[in-house]
Write a protein that holds these residues in place. Sequence first.
Motif, PDB file in Angstrom:
ATOM      1  N   ARG A   6     -38.856 -26.615   7.449  1.00  0.00           N
ATOM      2  CA  ARG A   6     -39.107 -27.207   6.056  1.00  0.00           C
ATOM      3  C   ARG A   6     -38.488 -26.623   4.814  1.00  0.00           C
ATOM      4  O   ARG A   6     -39.811 -25.359   4.682  1.00  0.00           O
ATOM      5  N   GLN A   7     -37.954 -26.275   4.063  1.00  0.00           N
ATOM      6  CA  GLN A   7     -37.392 -25.624   2.967  1.00  0.00           C
ATOM      7  C   GLN A   7     -38.550 -26.675   1.678  1.00  0.00           C
ATOM      8  O   GLN A   7     -38.100 -27.477   1.625  1.00  0.00           O
ATOM      9  N   PRO A  55     -35.656 -32.574   3.614  1.00  0.00           N
ATOM     10  CA  PRO A  55     -35.681 -32.865   4.914  1.00  0.00           C
ATOM     11  C   PRO A  55     -35.411 -31.459   5.542  1.00  0.00           C
ATOM     12  O   PRO A  55     -34.763 -30.473   5.137  1.00  0.00           O
ATOM     13  N   GLU A  56     -35.686 -31.786   6.656  1.00  0.00           N
ATOM     14  CA  GLU A  56     -36.171 -30.932   8.162  1.00  0.00           C
ATOM     15  C   GLU A  56     -34.494 -30.198   8.691  1.00  0.00           C
ATOM     16  O   GLU A  56     -33.364 -31.129   7.978  1.00  0.00           O
ATOM     17  N   ARG A  57     -34.311 -29.364   8.709  1.00  0.00           N
ATOM     18  CA  ARG A  57     -33.029 -28.794   9.401  1.00  0.00           C
ATOM     19  C   ARG A  57     -33.101 -27.817  10.546  1.00  0.00           C
ATOM     20  O   ARG A  57     -33.933 -26.848   9.905  1.00  0.00           O
ATOM     21  N   GLU A  58     -32.071 -27.413  10.712  1.00  0.00           N
ATOM     22  CA  GLU A  58     -31.989 -26.114  11.984  1.00  0.00           C
ATOM     23  C   GLU A  58     -31.219 -25.154  11.117  1.00  0.00           C
ATOM     24  O   GLU A  58     -29.737 -25.468  10.798  1.00  0.00           O
ATOM     25  N   VAL A  59     -32.159 -24.132  11.941  1.00  0.00           N
ATOM     26  CA  VAL A  59     -31.486 -22.731  11.436  1.00  0.00           C
ATOM     27  C   VAL A  59     -31.104 -22.150  12.633  1.00  0.00           C
ATOM     28  O   VAL A  59     -32.067 -21.711  13.411  1.00  0.00           O
ATOM     29  N   THR A  95     -35.992 -25.157  13.689  1.00  0.00           N
ATOM     30  CA  THR A  95     -36.085 -26.105  12.748  1.00  0.00           C
ATOM     31  C   THR A  95     -37.313 -25.413  11.475  1.00  0.00           C
ATOM     32  O   THR A  95     -38.021 -24.864  11.498  1.00  0.00           O
TER      33      THR A  95
END
Length: 54
Positions: free
Chosen positions: A47-48, A33-37, A45
């Motif tokens: 996407r790993q 899931p997308e996450r903010e770094v 944002t």
Amino acid sequence: MLTQAVEAEVADFLANLKAADGHQRVVRQGHLPEREVMTGIGPVTLRQPRVRDR
């Protein structure tokens, strides 16, 4: 740019992992899931990519 760097690193990692019979030992399996770094210039944002070991 960060996403492109992560994608390139995963592609390079997968290209170097072949089993003795020529099959891929590790394969891509979508994205997490997308996450903010938080970076020095603010939140980014990301996407790993997911990989799976066979």
